[in-house]
Write an enzyme that holds these catalytic residues in place. Structure first.
Site, PDB file in Angstrom:
ATOM      1  CG  ASP A   1      -1.770   1.170   1.376  1.00 42.24           C
ATOM      2  OD1 ASP A   1      -2.114   1.705   0.319  1.00 42.24           O
ATOM      3  OD2 ASP A   1      -2.105   1.572   2.494  1.00 42.24           O
TER       4      ASP A   1
ATOM      5  CG  ASP B   1      -6.748   0.574   0.285  1.00 46.30           C
ATOM      6  OD1 ASP B   1      -6.808   1.406   1.199  1.00 46.30           O
ATOM      7  OD2 ASP B   1      -5.713   0.325  -0.345  1.00 46.30           O
TER       8      ASP B   1
ATOM      9  CB  THR C   1      -2.006   5.405  -1.750  1.00 47.76           C
ATOM     10  OG1 THR C   1      -2.053   3.984  -1.742  1.00 47.76           O
ATOM     11  CG2 THR C   1      -3.075   5.932  -0.847  1.00 47.76           C
ATOM     12  CB  THR C   2       0.449   2.633  -5.647  1.00 49.08           C
ATOM     13  OG1 THR C   2       0.147   1.940  -4.448  1.00 49.08           O
ATOM     14  CG2 THR C   2       1.803   2.229  -6.138  1.00 49.08           C
TER      15      THR C   2
END
Length: 547
Positions: free
Chosen positions: A60, A392, A93-94
């Site tokens: 994550d 998530d 987020t990545t």
């Protein structure tokens, strides 16, 4: 000749101009490279060790960057954006870090050609507006949120890139159930508060398949007295926010006693006060009392005699969840208890032993507006990772409930946007069109990284994908992240929520613009350079303490 004038103090380091801009770009690229292998279903995990010796294993983006400690100010702002993304929409987020790094990377050549940063920024702003407009008008598809199979597909594409992907059906069901339970409709306004009302409880032991969403809540507490009942069907639950023990003085109080009778009287008054409190409670005939404060031994004695089970020192947040689950009101004073404050919505109150701890279950609720997600797993590290992944999935489910629009995943929408921006760039006059084109090139980093992470042939596959999108018709074609081939996302049912993608583009673009604007860094350095190593050894940094 005049002597040089020193404005800044001696121990301040100043960098300015081109050097700073290029330094910022390299720092951002560096952070993006750390995260790059964590994108897509074939993502690698990172293993991080914090200064206290704890281990984090995750893919994550936000969790990784939270653990890394960096020196460079530009790298710090990159880390900040993944946190923003996590708080806003919970997923992406990545990709937000990779995109921001790439946007800065393509700006480097224009800076070397002496183009002014504000020109690049104007072009980026135009591109961002066009991207968001195209996303909303051309590429988004409405989804029916009452159809569970549709929701499953969407959450699967979020969970598919995570550690939990082996149990994706289970994770999707948990996410949908939990979000549907905590959804409140109040006068046409939807409220989905996952943070407060969908609590994830991690209990080591068992297997991941044992995880479930409880139709009610679970608390890590046992009864206060061994004789109290541990299983009650259709309980009447009373929630309190006050002490069931003798009131102590707010400040330090001292009593002088001259006669022995007075001392006995004081003790008697304490007992009478407790008896009065307990009688106030007993006359409403609750089966279970849950209080946030303490319960004294004498109060326990009275309650056991009346056949009432008591739990004490519950967290405020847990008490709120119990209230939402069984329909009770939290009461602050015992003399103000009314019949409607007692919760009767729960079907079963039970205390079970899991592992070596006791847990209270308040389940089989009629219409719970709060729930607990019970996670089981082999070890603490696995549970932490599963919890991050589930968070998530919950956010994705929430985003769809609030804004039921979808766009194709797997790099399809990035490629389609790149195609549109390339076409539009032809109509832009002046020097702006070059940075505008560069944005289109930067967007291709997502499909490129997906191919890279599963070991595909990057150049051949990207060219095939570009050819598919060339006419503007096949906008649902993207990369199959497992095999690195070009496939139709409609057939594979890989969809992302529109709100996640919009937030990703906005955040990545804004950060790139922000970092391009910087042309001067003044950093105040420590005076005593010699003492620095000793200081670092003796005192852990502030970030380390927080972790």
């Amino acid at each position: 000749m005049h002597a040089p004038i020193v404005v800044l103090s001696q121990n301040v380091k100043r960098e300015q101009g081109r050097k700073v801009q290029l330094g910022n770009i390299h720092a951002a690229k560096m952070i993006a490279d750390v995260i790059r292998t964590c994108l897509g279903p074939r993502a690698m995990l990172k293993m991080l060790m914090d200064p206290m010796g704890g281990i984090v294993m995750t893919n994550d983006g936000n969790a990784i960057l939270r653990e890394i400690q960096v020196q460079h100010p530009a790298a710090k702002s990159m880390i900040e954006i993944s946190r923003t993304q996590d708080e806003e929409v919970g997923d992406g987020t990545t990709s937000v870090i990779i995109l921001a790094g790439e946007m800065l990377s393509v700006a480097e050549q224009f800076l070397e050609q002496q183009m002014h940063p504000t020109v690049i920024i104007q072009a980026y702003r135009m591109a961002l507006e066009d991207m968001l407009e195209a996303l909303h008008d051309k590429f988004s598809v409405e989804v029916d949120i009452t159809n569970k199979a549709e929701l499953m597909k969407i959450i699967k594409s979020c969970v598919g890139t995570k550690f939990i992907s082996r149990w994706s059906d289970l994770a999707c069901n948990i996410a949908i159930d939990a979000v549907q339970k905590v959804t409140l409709e109040d006068g046409g306004r939807k409220e989905v508060d996952i943070k407060r009302y969908a609590k994830i409880e991690k209990v080591p032991g068992g297997t991941i398949e044992d995880s479930c969403v409880l139709n009610g809540v679970m608390i890590n507490k046992d009864v206060t007295h061994p004789k109290m009942r541990r299983r009650i069907e259709n309980p009447r639950i009373l929630l309190l926010d006050c002490n069931l023990e003798y009131k102590k003085g707010e400040s330090q109080t001292s009593i002088e006693v001259s006669k022995e009778e007075d001392f006995n009287r004081i003790l008697q008054l304490e007992e009478e006060y407790l008896l009065k409190i307990c009688n106030d409670i007993i006359e409403h005939k609750p089966d279970v009392i849950i209080t946030e404060k303490g319960v004294s031994d004498l109060a326990q004695h009275y309650l056991v005699k009346a056949g009432i089970t008591a739990l004490r020192r519950l967290r405020k947040s847990d008490n709120n969840r119990v209230a939402r689950a069984c329909g009770a009101q939290i009461v602050s004073r015992t003399d103000e208890i009314k019949e409607e404050d007692i919760g009767t919505g729960a079907g079963l109150f039970e205390i079970r032993k899991i592992g070596d701890e006791y847990f209270t279950f308040i389940t089989e609720c009629k219409d719970p507006k709060a729930c607990t997600i019970l996670l089981r797993g082999a070890s603490k590290d696995i549970l932490n990772e599963v919890e991050r992944n589930l968070q998530d999935a919950l956010h994705v489910a929430r985003n769809i409930m609030l804004d039921p629009k979808l766009i194709p995943g797997g790099g399809a929408v990035e490629m389609a946007l790149a195609q549109i921006l390339n076409e539009k760039a032809k109509s832009i006059t002046g020097v702006h069109q070059w940075p505008y084109r560069a944005v289109a090139k930067a967007l291709e980093v997502i499909p490129r990284t997906l191919i890279q992470n599963c070991g595909g042939n990057i150049i051949r596959t990207l060219t095939a994908l570009r050819a598919k999108h060339a006419g503007g018709q096949n906008w649902t074609f993207g990369i199959n992240g497992d095999e690195g081939t070009v496939v139709d996302m409609k057939e594979y049912d890989i969809w992302d929520p529109l709100s996640v993608k919009q937030q990703t583009y906005k955040t990545a673009m804004e950060t790139a613009i922000l970092l391009l604007r910087i042309d001067d860094i003044v950093s105040g350095q420590k005076k005593k350079q010699d003492d620095q190593p000793q200081q670092q050894v003796s005192q852990p940094s502030a970030e380390a303490m927080e972790d």
